[in-house]
Design an enzyme around this catalytic site. Structure first.
Site, short mmCIF file in Angstrom:
data_model
loop_
_atom_site.label_atom_id
_atom_site.label_comp_id
_atom_site.label_asym_id
_atom_site.label_seq_id
_atom_site.Cartn_x
_atom_site.Cartn_y
_atom_site.Cartn_z
CG HIS A 10 8.85 -33.34 -11.37
ND1 HIS A 10 9.90 -33.04 -10.56
CD2 HIS A 10 9.00 -34.64 -11.74
CE1 HIS A 10 10.69 -34.11 -10.45
NE2 HIS A 10 10.17 -35.08 -11.16
C1 UD1 Z 1 9.71 -38.06 -15.25
C2 UD1 Z 1 10.20 -39.22 -14.37
C3 UD1 Z 1 10.74 -38.65 -13.05
C4 UD1 Z 1 11.78 -37.61 -13.32
C5 UD1 Z 1 11.19 -36.53 -14.21
C6 UD1 Z 1 12.20 -35.45 -14.52
C7 UD1 Z 1 8.91 -41.30 -14.65
C8 UD1 Z 1 7.95 -42.22 -14.02
N1 UD1 Z 1 9.11 -40.13 -14.01
O1 UD1 Z 1 8.63 -37.44 -14.59
O2 UD1 Z 1 11.33 -39.72 -12.32
O3 UD1 Z 1 12.16 -37.03 -12.07
O4 UD1 Z 1 10.77 -37.14 -15.44
O5 UD1 Z 1 11.54 -34.31 -15.00
O6 UD1 Z 1 9.45 -41.62 -15.68
N2 UD1 Z 1 5.11 -33.04 -20.23
C9 UD1 Z 1 5.14 -32.01 -21.12
N3 UD1 Z 1 6.28 -31.79 -21.83
C10 UD1 Z 1 7.39 -32.56 -21.68
C11 UD1 Z 1 7.37 -33.62 -20.77
C12 UD1 Z 1 6.23 -33.85 -20.04
O7 UD1 Z 1 4.16 -31.30 -21.30
O8 UD1 Z 1 8.42 -32.30 -22.36
C13 UD1 Z 1 3.88 -33.30 -19.48
C14 UD1 Z 1 3.00 -34.31 -20.19
O9 UD1 Z 1 1.68 -33.95 -20.02
C15 UD1 Z 1 3.25 -35.59 -19.42
C16 UD1 Z 1 3.52 -35.06 -18.01
O10 UD1 Z 1 4.19 -33.82 -18.22
O11 UD1 Z 1 2.19 -36.48 -19.48
C17 UD1 Z 1 4.36 -35.95 -17.17
O12 UD1 Z 1 5.56 -36.25 -17.87
P1 UD1 Z 1 6.29 -37.66 -17.67
O13 UD1 Z 1 7.46 -37.76 -18.56
O14 UD1 Z 1 5.30 -38.77 -17.73
O15 UD1 Z 1 6.77 -37.61 -16.17
P2 UD1 Z 1 7.61 -36.51 -15.40
O16 UD1 Z 1 6.74 -35.89 -14.39
O17 UD1 Z 1 8.34 -35.59 -16.31
#
Ligand code: UD1
Length: 389
Positions: free
Chosen positions: A226
């Protein structure tokens, strides 16, 4: 029944008066993502009625937040913000603004944040801005990779935390080396081990989970991907998925996939590679641990999975160039670095049985259990010191 507030886009819309007013001793616990739910559940329990939970909304899908929250036994958040899916800077800015407003309206004795996410940094900045005592759970981890947003987040939070709860002596030493004074550091252990103790299912449930996917102990690979560095570069993602698809010729590869990874792989035209893996929706912590405990090999870019795989004595290839948990490089895991994923994964699978045998007899590099209670006790000691001063 406690009142709940909803905060959106930096604007506080209270659904009622604050939770029990602004009683002294109340502690705002900020969580945004799945791992924060897992690693803060024990701390919230240890704080008891004093804990007020704020969810920033960084993770918002049911499988990524709500079902995890319920499974780890976190109460419903009393403060909700909706930063999910926005740019990192917007997530931090929006959550900082909303949490600051909440703390101004409902002063708290302390704010607790965990780890290195955007939500962690937002909670820390809001505490700092309102002069609220700040506690950082999982302090002192360093990857020394400035390209990772998580590294910036954790370094910044440790700079301003009043109490840095370091999982190990090694993490505490790193904080001291960076100039953090001893009075701001406590070695508390790792709350993940409290969670593992609570969440690891019994052998019957574990066997049922393996049956569900038609796999046998040691006979499959469990993979997660991820990180921004892997997901946002189609070439890198293609290489990783090619490696996993090659492994799938040797053994089933179970791949519970983060929503961002699935979207990125499809956008990059990598569906044919996904088709060779067992694609699963994000699993609950209990489901994931059941599989992880029996996986022949784990392949992941997650931080928490590094600690879990160690605790469960499972070989792990870390799909990154660096780790903020260097103690695990002493035989517990292997970094992919800039090597060819196909070669590294295939070699790891071939050596996995011997690797598991080696891990079975090693002493764990982490102390086990009791971290959540120690964190609550250290927090209380700080609050008492403030009250006396
Ligand atoms: C975040 C944390 C990472 C952690 C991870 C656990 C930061 C910088 N990173 O990364 O350290 O290891 O969480 O999973 O805070 N999205 C969905 N549904 C959700 C959540 C996310 O569709 O419920 C998609 C969205 O398009 C979003 C993308 O995933 O923009 C990235 O999500 P984000 O929360 O920004 O970062 P993670 O990769 O989850």
């Amino acid at each position: 029944m406690k009142e709940r507030s909803t905060v959106t886009a930096g604007q506080l819309t209270a659904a009622g008066p604050p939770a029990s007013g602004s009683a002294p001793g109340r502690v705002l616990v900020v969580a945004g993502t799945r791992p924060e739910a897992v690693k803060l559940a024990g701390v919230v329990r240890a704080l008891g009625d004093r804990a007020v939970l704020a969810h920033t909304g960084q993770h918002y899908d049911d499988a990524m937040w709500e079902s995890v929250r319920r499974e780890v036994g976190l109460p419903e958040p009393q403060v909700r913000i909706e930063v999910g899916g926005s740019h990192r800077g917007v997530q931090i800015g929006t959550a900082t603004s909303a949490l600051t407003q909440y703390l101004l309206d409902h002063p708290m004795a302390a704010v607790v944040v965990q780890g290195d996410t955007n939500s962690t940094l937002a909670g820390a900045l809001a505490a700092n801005a309102t002069g609220t005592l700040l506690v950082h759970v999982e302090a002192g981890l360093r990857s020394d990779d400035p390209t990772m947003p998580e590294e910036s987040n954790r370094v910044l939070v440790d700079r301003i935390a009043d109490l840095c709860c370091a999982p190990s002596e090694r993490n505490a030493a790193r904080l001291r080396a960076e100039g953090v004074p001893d009075r701001r550091i406590a070695v508390t252990g790792n709350t993940l081990f409290d969670a593992l103790h609570d969440l690891l299912p019994d052998p019957a449930r574990r066997a049922a989970e393996l049956d569900r996917y038609g796999v046998r102990p040691d006979g499959f690979v469990l993979a997660t991907v991820h990180r921004m560095a892997n997901v946002e570069h189609p070439g890198r993602l293609a290489g990783l998925l090619e490696g996993l698809a090659l492994l799938a010729r040797q053994a089933p590869v179970l791949f519970p996939v983060h929503p961002r990874t699935l979207a990125a792989a499809r956008d990059a035209g990598l569906q044919p590679l996904l088709d060779r893996l067992h694609i699963l929706a994000p699993l609950s912590p209990v489901e994931f641990l059941a599989l992880e405990a029996a996986a022949g090999l784990v392949v992941s870019d997650s931080g928490g999975v590094q600690e879990e795989a160690c605790f469960l004595r499972r070989p792990l290839v870390v799909l990154r160039d660096s780790t903020e948990r260097p103690e695990l490089l002493e035989g517990w895991c292997e970094l992919l670095g800039d090597r060819e994923p196909c070669d590294v994964l295939l070699a790891a699978w071939r050596g996995a049985a011997a690797w598991r045998a080696d891990l079975a007899s090693r002493a764990l590099p982490y102390a086990e259990g009791g971290a959540s209670e120690r964190i609550a006790a250290e927090l209380d000691a700080r609050l008492q010191a403030v009250a006396i001063a």
